[in-house]
Design a protein around this motif. Structure first.
Motif, PDB file in Angstrom:
ATOM      1  N   PRO A   1       0.830  -1.215   0.000  1.00 17.63           N
ATOM      2  CA  PRO A   1       0.000   0.000   0.000  1.00 17.63           C
ATOM      3  C   PRO A   1       0.862   1.262   0.000  1.00 17.63           C
ATOM      4  O   PRO A   1       1.876   1.328   0.700  1.00 17.63           O
ATOM      5  N   GLY A   2       0.466   2.223  -0.808  1.00 16.19           N
ATOM      6  CA  GLY A   2       1.184   3.487  -0.876  1.00 16.19           C
ATOM      7  C   GLY A   2       2.235   3.554  -1.963  1.00 16.19           C
ATOM      8  O   GLY A   2       2.740   4.634  -2.277  1.00 16.19           O
ATOM      9  N   MET A   3       2.601   2.413  -2.541  1.00 17.70           N
ATOM     10  CA  MET A   3       3.571   2.427  -3.645  1.00 17.70           C
ATOM     11  C   MET A   3       2.946   3.066  -4.885  1.00 17.70           C
ATOM     12  O   MET A   3       1.722   3.124  -5.032  1.00 17.70           O
ATOM     13  N   ARG A   4       3.813   3.506  -5.797  1.00 22.66           N
ATOM     14  CA  ARG A   4       3.375   4.008  -7.103  1.00 22.66           C
ATOM     15  C   ARG A   4       3.792   3.002  -8.174  1.00 22.66           C
ATOM     16  O   ARG A   4       4.962   2.628  -8.275  1.00 22.66           O
ATOM     17  N   LEU A   5       2.796   2.572  -8.967  1.00 21.92           N
ATOM     18  CA  LEU A   5       3.016   1.578 -10.020  1.00 21.92           C
ATOM     19  C   LEU A   5       2.768   2.216 -11.380  1.00 21.92           C
ATOM     20  O   LEU A   5       1.727   2.843 -11.595  1.00 21.92           O
ATOM     21  N   LEU A   6       3.710   2.036 -12.295  1.00 22.47           N
ATOM     22  CA  LEU A   6       3.555   2.461 -13.684  1.00 22.47           C
ATOM     23  C   LEU A   6       3.310   1.223 -14.542  1.00 22.47           C
ATOM     24  O   LEU A   6       4.054   0.252 -14.452  1.00 22.47           O
ATOM     25  N   ASP A   7       2.285   1.277 -15.383  1.00 23.20           N
ATOM     26  CA  ASP A   7       2.017   0.202 -16.334  1.00 23.20           C
ATOM     27  C   ASP A   7       2.224   0.754 -17.743  1.00 23.20           C
ATOM     28  O   ASP A   7       1.428   1.570 -18.228  1.00 23.20           O
ATOM     29  N   ILE A   8       3.308   0.329 -18.387  1.00 26.78           N
ATOM     30  CA  ILE A   8       3.629   0.788 -19.745  1.00 26.78           C
ATOM     31  C   ILE A   8       2.895  -0.105 -20.741  1.00 26.78           C
ATOM     32  O   ILE A   8       3.218  -1.272 -20.892  1.00 26.78           O
ATOM     33  N   GLY A   9       1.895   0.453 -21.402  1.00 30.86           N
ATOM     34  CA  GLY A   9       1.037  -0.327 -22.277  1.00 30.86           C
ATOM     35  C   GLY A   9      -0.067  -0.974 -21.465  1.00 30.86           C
ATOM     36  O   GLY A   9      -0.186  -2.198 -21.419  1.00 30.86           O
ATOM     37  N   CYS A  10      -0.880  -0.144 -20.829  1.00 31.36           N
ATOM     38  CA  CYS A  10      -1.796  -0.609 -19.777  1.00 31.36           C
ATOM     39  C   CYS A  10      -3.071  -1.263 -20.301  1.00 31.36           C
ATOM     40  O   CYS A  10      -3.887  -1.742 -19.513  1.00 31.36           O
ATOM     41  N   GLY A  11      -3.262  -1.296 -21.626  1.00 35.76           N
ATOM     42  CA  GLY A  11      -4.469  -1.924 -22.160  1.00 35.76           C
ATOM     43  C   GLY A  11      -5.723  -1.251 -21.636  1.00 35.76           C
ATOM     44  O   GLY A  11      -5.793  -0.026 -21.530  1.00 35.76           O
TER      45      GLY A  11
END
Length: 382
Positions: free
Chosen positions: A167-177
């Protein structure tokens, strides 16, 4: 002795009258106008000449026109791809395609949105009918699943666990659909998510359906990313990056990772570094696509990121594609008037030929877990 010689001469004579394509198919135990599910039903004899001359493109385009049929296309391609086709291939033609892929950046910024417009923007209703409820357009994880929904949920959770999301992390999704991973991670792991896509319809879908979650989506090329994140995932997007840009992708990922961050790269991969993109897939399904080899991925990450884990579950893509095909067939009547018979044959060919390719181990599905081992606080080199 004379009887055996006559039989040998007769067999040789029959082979002499065989078409080259018939010889290749026979080697794969595929008969023309046979009665087995994987046998080719030939409607136009001229299709064989086209297939011999144009290989993959001729095979696919003649099928789209209805020049031949196979009841079980996945079994047809499984058998065909299990044999060594190299001796029947015109290497100069493959060589030209390979040379072009090295000399021309077919995945440049200017071309980045083409695959979104031509493939992913076909229609959200269409993909909703074919995929699971989260619209997860990548390989499911079937280890403990017996249906598509559970397999895709298992895959999303596997990614979250590999990344060690908290919890609290930042997630990047490259090509997130359509937002399957970011929505799952936000709901079940309490992380703030950013997704990037080159599809306008995917972007609109995420904004419409996940406004209640801590998710931001951007319609942009990955090369423009500058923010930092604790974790990065890229699921089914690296196939569009291209060999001339593999290194750039890894540099962008490292630039955007916090020190000691993790990148999970989920991608289809090929067995041979120097094999060119398939021309039919390139023209009709994924324009400018270019499957990476394991060596190319490793080269791209060299001295930037450390490989912590490499997981191959390519066999699961066979089952995923068959599930998509089942849904496609089940709902086709809802889209037949909009897309037409040619599209139907093209899409069926795409799904089932790919299923056969994964079954034959001709292509793979990898999850690479890569780490940035710079100590926290060390200045970043861009």
């Amino acid at each position: 002795m004379e009887s055996e010689q006559r039989q040998s001469l007769s067999a040789a004579s029959q082979r002499g009258h065989q078409h080259l394509v018939e010889e290749v198919l026979a080697e794969a135990d595929i008969r023309i106008n046979g009665d087995r599910p994987w046998d080719m039903r030939l409607h136009k004899r001229g299709a064989l000449d086209e297939i011999a001359a144009r290989q993959s493109m001729g095979l696919g385009e003649s099928y789209m026109r209805g020049d031949w049929d196979v009841p079980a296309l996945d079994q047809f391609f499984y058998r065909l791809l299990r044999i060594d086709l190299s001796e029947h291939t015109r290497f100069w033609r493959d060589g030209l395609r390979l040379l072009r892929s090295y000399l021309v950046n077919r995945q440049s910024r200017r071309r980045a949105f083409e695959v979104g417009e031509r493939h992913y923007d076909l229609g959200n209703d269409f993909y909703s009918a074919m995929l699971d409820t989260r619209l997860t357009y990548s390989c499911g994880y079937w280890k403990a699943a017996d249906n598509l929904e559970d397999a895709q949920t298992a895959k999303l959770d596997l990614i979250c666990r590999k990344l060690g999301l908290q919890p609290g992390m930042r997630l990047l999704d490259i090509g997130c659909g359509w937002g399957s991973l970011v929505s799952y991670a936000a709901e079940h792991y309490g992380v703030d998510c950013v997704g990037v896509t080159v599809s306008r319809q995917q972007c609109a879908y995420i904004e419409e359906h996940f406004g209640h979650l801590p998710i931001t989506v951007h319609l942009q090329d990955y090369r423009n990313l500058r923010q930092r994140f604790d974790r990065i995932a890229s699921v089914g997007m690296f196939e569009h990056v291209g060999r001339r840009n593999h290194r750039t992708f890894m540099q962008v990922a490292r630039r955007c990772l916090q020190p000691e961050g993790l990148l999970l790269l989920h991608t289809i991969g090929k067995n041979e570094r120097r094999s060119p993109p398939d021309p039919w897939i390139d023209k009709y399904i994924f324009p400018n696509g270019d499957l990476p080899s394991a060596g190319q991925i490793s080269d791209a990450a060299d001295d930037l990121l450390v490989c912590e884990d490499l997981h191959n579950f390519g066999c699961d893509y066979d089952r995923t594609l068959l599930a998509w095909h089942e849904n496609f067939e089940k709902h086709w009547d809802n889209f037949a008037a909009q897309y037409g018979q040619r599209f139907y044959r093209m899409w069926r060919y795409y799904l089932l030929s790919c299923a056969g390719a994964f079954r034959a181990r001709n292509v793979q599905l990898w999850q690479w877990l890569l780490s940035d081992r710079r100590p926290a606080g060390v200045a970043r080199v861009s």
